[in-house]
Structures are given as structure tokens and as C-alpha cells.
Design a protein around this motif. Structure first.
Motif, PDB file in Angstrom:
ATOM      1  N   SER A  71       0.839  -1.194   0.000  1.00 26.55           N
ATOM      2  CA  SER A  71       0.000   0.000   0.000  1.00 26.55           C
ATOM      3  C   SER A  71       0.879   1.251   0.000  1.00 26.55           C
ATOM      4  CB  SER A  71      -0.915   0.010   1.228  1.00 26.55           C
ATOM      5  OG  SER A  71      -1.807  -1.088   1.189  1.00 26.55           O
TER       6      SER A  71
ATOM      7  N   LYS B  86       1.011   2.222  -7.057  1.00 25.79           N
ATOM      8  CA  LYS B  86       0.328   1.392  -8.053  1.00 25.79           C
ATOM      9  C   LYS B  86      -0.854   2.131  -8.690  1.00 25.79           C
ATOM     10  CE  LYS B  86      -0.760  -1.833  -5.146  1.00 25.79           C
ATOM     11  NZ  LYS B  86      -0.340  -1.085  -3.924  1.00 25.79           N
ATOM     12  N   THR B  87      -1.725   2.653  -7.838  1.00 27.84           N
ATOM     13  CA  THR B  87      -2.896   3.361  -8.352  1.00 27.84           C
ATOM     14  C   THR B  87      -2.489   4.650  -9.053  1.00 27.84           C
ATOM     15  OG1 THR B  87      -4.352   2.413  -6.665  1.00 27.84           O
ATOM     16  CG2 THR B  87      -5.080   4.458  -7.697  1.00 27.84           C
ATOM     17  N   THR B  88      -1.463   5.311  -8.551  1.00 25.52           N
ATOM     18  CA  THR B  88      -0.957   6.517  -9.218  1.00 25.52           C
ATOM     19  C   THR B  88      -0.529   6.196 -10.641  1.00 25.52           C
ATOM     20  OG1 THR B  88      -0.210   7.464  -7.122  1.00 25.52           O
ATOM     21  CG2 THR B  88       0.800   8.333  -9.119  1.00 25.52           C
TER      22      THR B  88
ATOM     23  N   LEU C 171      -1.617   3.688 -12.505  1.00 30.43           N
ATOM     24  CA  LEU C 171      -2.816   3.359 -13.269  1.00 30.43           C
ATOM     25  C   LEU C 171      -3.530   4.635 -13.726  1.00 30.43           C
ATOM     26  CD1 LEU C 171      -4.085   0.512 -13.893  1.00 30.43           C
ATOM     27  CD2 LEU C 171      -5.809   1.107 -12.193  1.00 30.43           C
ATOM     28  N   TYR C 172      -3.667   5.590 -12.822  1.00 34.79           N
ATOM     29  CA  TYR C 172      -4.349   6.843 -13.157  1.00 34.79           C
ATOM     30  C   TYR C 172      -3.544   7.659 -14.168  1.00 34.79           C
ATOM     31  CZ  TYR C 172      -7.965   6.332  -9.561  1.00 34.79           C
ATOM     32  OH  TYR C 172      -9.036   5.903  -8.826  1.00 34.79           O
TER      33      TYR C 172
ATOM     34  N   PHE D 297     -12.750   1.265 -10.918  1.00 37.43           N
ATOM     35  CA  PHE D 297     -12.183   2.006  -9.806  1.00 37.43           C
ATOM     36  C   PHE D 297     -12.382   1.245  -8.502  1.00 37.43           C
ATOM     37  CE2 PHE D 297     -13.338   5.266 -12.930  1.00 37.43           C
ATOM     38  CZ  PHE D 297     -12.192   6.051 -12.973  1.00 37.43           C
ATOM     39  N   GLN D 298     -11.448   1.417  -7.591  1.00 39.75           N
ATOM     40  CA  GLN D 298     -11.555   0.742  -6.302  1.00 39.75           C
ATOM     41  C   GLN D 298     -12.728   1.273  -5.483  1.00 39.75           C
ATOM     42  OE1 GLN D 298      -7.866   0.676  -4.158  1.00 39.75           O
ATOM     43  NE2 GLN D 298      -8.545  -0.882  -2.728  1.00 39.75           N
TER      44      GLN D 298
ATOM     45  N   ASP E 243      -8.449  -1.303 -10.852  1.00 38.22           N
ATOM     46  CA  ASP E 243      -7.814  -1.068  -9.555  1.00 38.22           C
ATOM     47  C   ASP E 243      -8.442  -1.997  -8.528  1.00 38.22           C
ATOM     48  OD1 ASP E 243      -6.333  -0.057  -7.503  1.00 38.22           O
ATOM     49  OD2 ASP E 243      -7.197   1.953  -7.537  1.00 38.22           O
ATOM     50  N   GLU E 244      -7.728  -3.063  -8.172  1.00 34.41           N
ATOM     51  CA  GLU E 244      -8.182  -4.075  -7.216  1.00 34.41           C
ATOM     52  C   GLU E 244      -9.573  -4.608  -7.594  1.00 34.41           C
ATOM     53  OE1 GLU E 244      -6.328  -5.365  -5.066  1.00 34.41           O
ATOM     54  OE2 GLU E 244      -4.781  -3.917  -4.512  1.00 34.41           O
TER      55      GLU E 244
ATOM     56  N   VAL F 195      -4.165  -3.467 -11.151  1.00 32.84           N
ATOM     57  CA  VAL F 195      -3.536  -3.377  -9.838  1.00 32.84           C
ATOM     58  C   VAL F 195      -4.223  -4.390  -8.930  1.00 32.84           C
ATOM     59  CG1 VAL F 195      -3.327  -1.936  -7.776  1.00 32.84           C
ATOM     60  CG2 VAL F 195      -2.851  -0.966 -10.042  1.00 32.84           C
ATOM     61  N   SER F 196      -3.455  -5.226  -8.253  1.00 31.35           N
ATOM     62  CA  SER F 196      -4.095  -6.248  -7.431  1.00 31.35           C
ATOM     63  C   SER F 196      -3.141  -6.827  -6.397  1.00 31.35           C
ATOM     64  CB  SER F 196      -4.618  -7.383  -8.322  1.00 31.35           C
ATOM     65  OG  SER F 196      -5.337  -8.336  -7.562  1.00 31.35           O
TER      66      SER F 196
END
Length: 228
Positions: free
Chosen positions: A40, A44-46, A48-49, A89-90, A166-167, A198-199
């Protein structure tokens, strides 16, 4: 239409100047299955975005096919996403006042009129495949797992060349998650969709062609980079 990805010198700084993402290079062939893992806060999400063109401060180059995404203005990036990128989206990003089917078919609003009914039909089929049959029920009454399934159905119904997730299995029970993974892999193989997910789910990552490991906003490992 499938889209290759070429990333060069992708960087993102926080408003205070802290480096959040530093990716010198990343290439992906069309119809690739790519997983992104890391602890965390790893970025990762950054990443992806940034690949979706959702971060205004991103610098460098993100090229999907012939389109240099970061060179477009916000409206241009939004049009490109509407036409080419499905996103899971998560936090689901659902409209609370709409029912499951209207949420899942939302992207029909941005398509030519002739394509809308077919997209709505696909959305209904995706919801049913994910175990949601109350199409008109408001999503305010849905559990987290049900909301996740609506968000997944929306992204998959669009049949966009690129799917960013995302997840996607985070709020699902194991059996539903496994069915979703099968569906995602089948979508990539049959529609030649590029999937970047992302996972933390080992079962999902095991089905990917490549798995990127991100830490501190940097790429530490790219396992399976030579896979087709």
C-alpha cells in the motif's frame, strides 16, 4: 482495435515537490495482460491513473497507439478515455440515484446512438453473469461486493481497447472473484483488449502475462516481460 502502450520518462510530483512516480520506460503490446503489485502506498494506483490521463501534473509521455495522451488537454483526454478506456475504480464511482443497469450501461451516453442499445444489452448480460439480476434496484442498497460487480459490468460492457482495473476482486468472495478473472482473461483473448490490473490477489496475478512490482513510485521488477 487494439492499442499498444509506450511510456517514456513518466514522472509525477506532489504539490510540495515530492516525487510520487518515476517510470523511465514501459512498453506493452496490444492485448497484453499486465498485473501491478506492491505494498500500500507504493504508487500502483498513481501509475494506473497516469496511464488513463487522469493526473494533470503527470510529465513525460504516455502513448496509446498513435495518441500521445499527456499532450491532450483535459477535454481531449476525457474524450479519449470515453472512446478507448474502460476503468474499474476501487471506490466504484457509481451514481447513487441510478439503478444497477443504468450504472452499468452509463458509457452508452457517450457512444453514437446506433451503438447504445447493444452496449446496454452487453451491460445487462455482464450483470447477470456476475450474479446481479435486480437491474432496476438502486445501488444505494447494494453491498460493497455488489457495487464492485456493477462497476466491473460497466467497464466490461464498453468493450474498450484498454481496460484498467484497480483491485477488481477486492470486494468479491472467492468464487465470484475466480469467475471474474476467467471473464477478464477471456475478454482479453477474444476482444484483444489490453488489461492492466492493480491487485493483491495472487490468483489474478497468476493469470497475467507480466507482473510489474512497484515500490516508492518506481518499477522494481517486470516478470514475464518477454511473454506474448
Amino acid at each position: 482495435m487494439s492499442l499498444p502502450l509506450v511510456v517514456k520518462d513518466l514522472r509525477l510530483h506532489s504539490p510540495r515537490g515530492r516525487l510520487l512516480l518515476d517510470l523511465p520506460a514501459l512498453d506493452a503490446a496490444p492485448a497484453a495482460l499486465i498485473g501491478i503489485r506492491g505494498v500500500s502506498g507504493a504508487g500502483k494506483t498513481t501509475l494506473l491513473y497516469a496511464l488513463a490521463g487522469l493526473l494533470d501534473r503527470a510529465e513525460g509521455s504516455v502513448r496509446w497507439g498513435e495518441t500521445e495522451l499527456l499532450a491532450l488537454n483535459p477535454e481531449g483526454r476525457a474524450r479519449f478515455r470515453a472512446a478507448n478506456i474502460g476503468m474499474i475504480f476501487q471506490d466504484f464511482m457509481l451514481f447513487e440515484e441510478l439503478g444497477a443497469l443504468d450504472n452499468a450501461a452509463l458509457t452508452a451516453l457517450f457512444r453514437p446512438r446506433a451503438e447504445r442499445e447493444a452496449l446496454r444489452t452487453r451491460a445487462q448480460a455482464r450483470l447477470a453473469a456476475l450474479g446481479l439480476t435486480e437491474m432496476g434496484r438502486g445501488v444505494t442498497s447494494f453491498s460493497g461486493g455488489e457495487r464492485q460487480r456493477v462497476a466491473i459490468a460497466r467497464a466490461m460492457a464498453a468493450e474498450a481497447p484498454v481496460l484498467l482495473a484497480d483491485e477488481p476482486t477486492a470486494s468479491l468472495d472467492r468464487a465470484t472473484a475466480d469467475r471474474l478473472i476467467d471473464d477478464l482473461v477471456q475478454l482479453v483473448r477474444t476482444q484483444r483488449t489490453t488489461l492492466i490490473a492493480v491487485s493483491h490477489d495472487a490468483a489474478l496475478l497468476a493469470r497475467m502475462d507480466r507482473v510489474l512490482t512497484i515500490s516508492g513510485g518506481q518499477l522494481l521488477a517486470d516478470e514475464g516481460a518477454t511473454c506474448g
